[in-house]
Design a protein around this motif. Sequence first.
Motif, PDB file in Angstrom:
ATOM      1  N   SER A  58      33.068 -10.244  -9.887  1.00  0.00           N
ATOM      2  CA  SER A  58      33.705  -9.779 -11.134  1.00  0.00           C
ATOM      3  C   SER A  58      33.557  -8.269 -11.268  1.00  0.00           C
ATOM      4  N   VAL A  59      32.523  -7.733 -10.635  1.00  0.00           N
ATOM      5  CA  VAL A  59      32.220  -6.305 -10.720  1.00  0.00           C
ATOM      6  C   VAL A  59      33.404  -5.450 -10.258  1.00  0.00           C
ATOM      7  N   ALA A  60      34.260  -6.029  -9.411  1.00  0.00           N
ATOM      8  CA  ALA A  60      35.332  -5.231  -8.828  1.00  0.00           C
ATOM      9  C   ALA A  60      36.624  -5.246  -9.641  1.00  0.00           C
ATOM     10  N   ALA A  61      36.666  -6.051 -10.704  1.00  0.00           N
ATOM     11  CA  ALA A  61      37.878  -6.083 -11.526  1.00  0.00           C
ATOM     12  C   ALA A  61      38.102  -4.703 -12.136  1.00  0.00           C
ATOM     13  N   GLN A  62      39.326  -4.229 -12.046  1.00  0.00           N
ATOM     14  CA  GLN A  62      39.564  -2.836 -12.410  1.00  0.00           C
ATOM     15  C   GLN A  62      40.162  -2.670 -13.798  1.00  0.00           C
ATOM     16  N   GLY A  63      41.318  -3.290 -14.009  1.00  0.00           N
ATOM     17  CA  GLY A  63      42.190  -2.860 -15.090  1.00  0.00           C
ATOM     18  C   GLY A  63      41.754  -3.103 -16.511  1.00  0.00           C
ATOM     19  N   GLY A  64      41.326  -4.331 -16.864  1.00  0.00           N
ATOM     20  CA  GLY A  64      40.995  -4.531 -18.256  1.00  0.00           C
ATOM     21  C   GLY A  64      40.848  -5.981 -18.648  1.00  0.00           C
ATOM     22  N   ILE A  65      40.670  -6.172 -19.952  1.00  0.00           N
ATOM     23  CA  ILE A  65      40.480  -7.507 -20.520  1.00  0.00           C
ATOM     24  C   ILE A  65      41.371  -7.655 -21.746  1.00  0.00           C
ATOM     25  N   ASN A  66      42.135  -8.726 -21.785  1.00  0.00           N
ATOM     26  CA  ASN A  66      43.041  -8.959 -22.907  1.00  0.00           C
ATOM     27  C   ASN A  66      42.298  -9.517 -24.115  1.00  0.00           C
ATOM     28  N   ALA A  67      42.759  -9.162 -25.297  1.00  0.00           N
ATOM     29  CA  ALA A  67      42.267  -9.785 -26.522  1.00  0.00           C
ATOM     30  C   ALA A  67      43.306  -9.572 -27.613  1.00  0.00           C
ATOM     31  N   ALA A  68      43.503 -10.612 -28.415  1.00  0.00           N
ATOM     32  CA  ALA A  68      44.532 -10.568 -29.457  1.00  0.00           C
ATOM     33  C   ALA A  68      43.971  -9.939 -30.723  1.00  0.00           C
ATOM     34  N   LYS A  69      43.569  -8.674 -30.635  1.00  0.00           N
ATOM     35  CA  LYS A  69      42.990  -7.982 -31.780  1.00  0.00           C
ATOM     36  C   LYS A  69      44.058  -7.321 -32.658  1.00  0.00           C
ATOM     37  N   ASN A  70      45.197  -7.059 -32.077  1.00  0.00           N
ATOM     38  CA  ASN A  70      46.253  -6.292 -32.743  1.00  0.00           C
ATOM     39  C   ASN A  70      45.746  -4.950 -33.273  1.00  0.00           C
ATOM     40  N   TYR A  71      44.803  -4.343 -32.567  1.00  0.00           N
ATOM     41  CA  TYR A  71      44.321  -3.006 -32.964  1.00  0.00           C
ATOM     42  C   TYR A  71      45.421  -1.952 -32.820  1.00  0.00           C
ATOM     43  N   ALA A  72      46.360  -2.208 -31.891  1.00  0.00           N
ATOM     44  CA  ALA A  72      47.432  -1.230 -31.699  1.00  0.00           C
ATOM     45  C   ALA A  72      48.497  -1.358 -32.786  1.00  0.00           C
ATOM     46  N   GLY A  73      48.403  -2.427 -33.601  1.00  0.00           N
ATOM     47  CA  GLY A  73      49.373  -2.615 -34.673  1.00  0.00           C
ATOM     48  C   GLY A  73      50.782  -2.823 -34.171  1.00  0.00           C
ATOM     49  N   ASP A  74      50.910  -3.413 -32.987  1.00  0.00           N
ATOM     50  CA  ASP A  74      52.251  -3.564 -32.428  1.00  0.00           C
ATOM     51  C   ASP A  74      52.725  -5.017 -32.457  1.00  0.00           C
ATOM     52  N   GLY A  75      52.172  -5.788 -33.382  1.00  0.00           N
ATOM     53  CA  GLY A  75      52.687  -7.143 -33.579  1.00  0.00           C
ATOM     54  C   GLY A  75      51.981  -8.206 -32.758  1.00  0.00           C
ATOM     55  N   ASP A  76      50.791  -7.916 -32.269  1.00  0.00           N
ATOM     56  CA  ASP A  76      50.085  -8.913 -31.485  1.00  0.00           C
ATOM     57  C   ASP A  76      49.406  -9.916 -32.417  1.00  0.00           C
ATOM     58  N   SER A  77      49.133 -11.097 -31.865  1.00  0.00           N
ATOM     59  CA  SER A  77      48.444 -12.133 -32.627  1.00  0.00           C
ATOM     60  C   SER A  77      47.960 -13.181 -31.643  1.00  0.00           C
ATOM     61  N   THR A  78      47.095 -14.090 -32.120  1.00  0.00           N
ATOM     62  CA  THR A  78      46.650 -15.199 -31.283  1.00  0.00           C
ATOM     63  C   THR A  78      47.849 -15.975 -30.751  1.00  0.00           C
ATOM     64  N   ALA A  79      48.808 -16.227 -31.643  1.00  0.00           N
ATOM     65  CA  ALA A  79      49.975 -17.014 -31.239  1.00  0.00           C
ATOM     66  C   ALA A  79      50.771 -16.303 -30.157  1.00  0.00           C
ATOM     67  N   ARG A  80      50.858 -14.961 -30.246  1.00  0.00           N
ATOM     68  CA  ARG A  80      51.647 -14.240 -29.252  1.00  0.00           C
ATOM     69  C   ARG A  80      50.928 -14.211 -27.891  1.00  0.00           C
ATOM     70  N   LEU A  81      49.616 -14.014 -27.909  1.00  0.00           N
ATOM     71  CA  LEU A  81      48.871 -14.038 -26.639  1.00  0.00           C
ATOM     72  C   LEU A  81      48.959 -15.432 -26.016  1.00  0.00           C
ATOM     73  N   PHE A  82      48.872 -16.447 -26.874  1.00  0.00           N
ATOM     74  CA  PHE A  82      49.018 -17.826 -26.406  1.00  0.00           C
ATOM     75  C   PHE A  82      50.381 -18.015 -25.735  1.00  0.00           C
ATOM     76  N   HIS A  83      51.414 -17.568 -26.411  1.00  0.00           N
ATOM     77  CA  HIS A  83      52.777 -17.712 -25.892  1.00  0.00           C
ATOM     78  C   HIS A  83      52.936 -16.981 -24.565  1.00  0.00           C
ATOM     79  N   ASP A  84      52.440 -15.743 -24.495  1.00  0.00           N
ATOM     80  CA  ASP A  84      52.553 -14.954 -23.262  1.00  0.00           C
ATOM     81  C   ASP A  84      51.804 -15.630 -22.106  1.00  0.00           C
ATOM     82  N   THR A  85      50.638 -16.215 -22.419  1.00  0.00           N
ATOM     83  CA  THR A  85      49.822 -16.815 -21.362  1.00  0.00           C
ATOM     84  C   THR A  85      50.453 -18.097 -20.839  1.00  0.00           C
ATOM     85  N   ILE A  86      50.970 -18.920 -21.767  1.00  0.00           N
ATOM     86  CA  ILE A  86      51.642 -20.163 -21.353  1.00  0.00           C
ATOM     87  C   ILE A  86      52.890 -19.844 -20.534  1.00  0.00           C
ATOM     88  N   LYS A  87      53.679 -18.886 -21.010  1.00  0.00           N
ATOM     89  CA  LYS A  87      54.888 -18.509 -20.285  1.00  0.00           C
ATOM     90  C   LYS A  87      54.516 -17.838 -18.967  1.00  0.00           C
TER      91      LYS A  87
END
Lengths: 245, 637
Positions: free
Chosen positions: B80-109
């Motif tokens: 795991s130490v070698a993973a580079q880019g990042g970790i997803n979380a539905a915090k919507n800190y960017a205020g761009d319309g994210d939510s648990t439901a949207r992360l769920f939808h993106d992951t299923i799709k």
Amino acid sequence: MKYTLRVWRQNGPDDRGRLVEYTVDGITPDMSFLEMLDVLNERLLLDGDESIAFDHDCREGICGMCGLMINGTAHGPQKATTTCQLHMREFDPRKPITIEPWRARPFPVVRDLVVDRSALDRVIESGGHVGVHAGAAPDAHAVPVPKPDADRAFAAAACIGCGACVAACPNGSAMLFTAAKAVHLAALPPGQPERGTRALTMVQTQDDLGFGGCTQAGECATACPKEIGTDVIALLNRDVLWKVD
Amino acid sequence: MNYTEGTPLRDTRAPDGPLETRWERRRLAARLVSPANRRRMSVIVVGTGLAGASAAATLAELGYQVLSFCYQDSPRRAHSVAAQGGINAAKNYAGDGDSTARLFHDTIKGGDFRARESNVYRLTEVSGAIIDHCVAQGVPFAREYGGLLDTRSFGGAQVSRTFYARGQTGQQLLLGAYQALARQIHAGRVVSRPRTEMLDLVVSDGRARGVVVRDLVTGEITTHTADAVVLATGGYGNVFHLSTNAKGSNATAIWRAHKRGAWFANPCFTQIHPTCIPVGGDHQSKLTLMSESLRNDGRVWVPARPGDPRRPAEIPESERDYFLERRYPRFGNLVPRDIAARATKAVCDEGKGVGRGVYLDFADAIARLGRDVIAERYGNLFEMYQRITAEDPYSTPMRIYPAVHYTMGGLWVDYDLRSTIPGLFVVGEANFSDHGANRLGASALMQGLADGYFVLPAVIGDYLADGPFGAVSPEAVDEAEDSVHATVAALLAVNGDRTPESFHRELGRVMWDHCGMERSADGLAEALKRIPDLRADFWRRVKVTGSGSALNQTLEHAGRVADFLELAELMCLDALHRAESCGGHFRAESQTPDGEARRDDERFAYVAAWEHTGGTPVLHREELAFTAVRPSERSYR
């Protein structure tokens, strides 16, 4: 290309060990240093010899598992580079390459080029952490952290725990390793409550484990593949003295 | 190789009813173990990556006695130490319309509708708490000048929800988990055994009760028992020989557990990552990933004219083919990994490739943002690239090509992460549960930590409430230990004329050619013919020198290759039986006229869980029901 190698062979902790000379042929400039050793090991195996034991895992410079003394320099000639990231284009085939394990009292040789670095784990276990249980944390945005603090924490946290600093130090001191962890946590809000005790405990632990003291030779920072500087040692000393007072 | 159909499988522990409250209701229904009793219960955790270290630390925090194993010399080095880019979380800190439901939808799709809804919803539900916990541990995430956490975008998403620590997110998250583990080791609640490899599972009276391990330094083979066993041993991408995995990453623990009765789900679901440094020479030992985050600012292109000999800077805009932007205008360079990898292969097959890859070009981003901003974002990746290739990506485009990276398949688990062997839990990449047929970037770290910090600790008590489970049958221990001794002795006894590495390399070529980015019935049939032959050859001709009673890296590798040679066959069988394309599994026979994957929900909307019988494998289907998202064609155009 063809290289002459002098490799440290040692059957176990009780064996005296010796340098053994090998020649290895068919090496190309784009091969990594460890791929060169792979080539030699496959040949040794087919000749019925035991392969040379060396530690390695991710082979992209982040796990900290590899670490060889190459021509007397920890991780070899290239700055800010781990052994696994070295490539043969850096080596002149006319010159022999001497390969030895890390040498320090708290790092006993296990076999050939493999050493036991678990003393570094003991240092972290003694205090290199924050006492927080899973599920108890407030929202991540509850406490803003100034970007310079976050950047300083990150720079210190980049340590991969390879032990090159200890191997390079004339005293076999682990101060750069210990200080990197102390400074990483001291730069951030969650690290504050245990800051002083953490610094003191980790320094005491490394002393107890037989690591040498720091005399500011600076070899550690030169050898560090992640370019952690000796400023972290000064910051650690400040926290230790503050706690001792 | 053939198979037979067995009884269907059902996730017996996911509550019915509204998706949004399933996890809450499951937690409430799960029995607890009182603190006094937890001290009397022991759990073995194998592996110390994000899932294993976080699970071991958290179980110890709860008061269980934990025994932790890893093959590396320190728990901090797990891959795991070698993973580079990042970790997803539905915090919507960017205020761009994210939510648990949207992360769920993106992951299923993103998983091409081959993941289990209940698990994925829970994953997205706990994602925010992971970030909170990691920040409280002192993980130095990237921050903005205002002091708040910075985020970036990853493939398959149109929001910015990926938290990161420069290009070393995996390292920093793993150090957080390792330090939590170290704290518990110091407190005496975890016994840590590095340089120790699990070689078999002890099943006693129908329950997983222990592991047989080999001390890699002394060669000593011992058995350790407990009330439950957790496997967190990662994926099996190294079956392909060349991959972005660490050299030591292996399938032995999950494969031996499979042979003891744990069913293996969707083994053919492997992820080929589009942006890796291309293969150099014949002695290449591993492939290096260039983080997906680079596609935030880098543009992927090839010369429009096949075989164009000009240097990249000499090729004018009008004669370049930005093939991802052309084919997928809505997501552009940020299409998911399987799509980008296949598109890259397609242009290279047309002869437009440059050397052994395609360009990933930062010239526009450097012109727009300046060199310093690019260096701040990706500096360490650029340096890594330059060290390996001796080319400077600030002045000349990177060359990249797809490589094996991650395995979505793994041991089958139910909603409580229980395998088909009672008492055997599987977490992280080692299980199959959350990513379907394709994992989205930055979701592996999320899943590993969700399993370890929040899911397993919340439900393991429901199993342990029936314990402690009494003495382990001595016959079960003897049988498992004897089998491990026999395997080690057999590997040393062959004394043939080929190295374990040569077999691994040959297996890797067979798998890459026939079970890689594109699979066909003919190719898979060919692989299914060649793998048993190769395996027989291995046991006739492998050469391992040295002894079993000392550090012997040749012996370790030989044992892992022996297991890959068995697992590879099951992967090809699974790939052959799944005559549809979905996610990373692309069957040449099942594509749309414009070369996209054609899924077949009528026939294949199920998880394929394979039971080991010693003879013909048995297929058990877990039908997938979609209540919140209707399976649709997965379009990123």
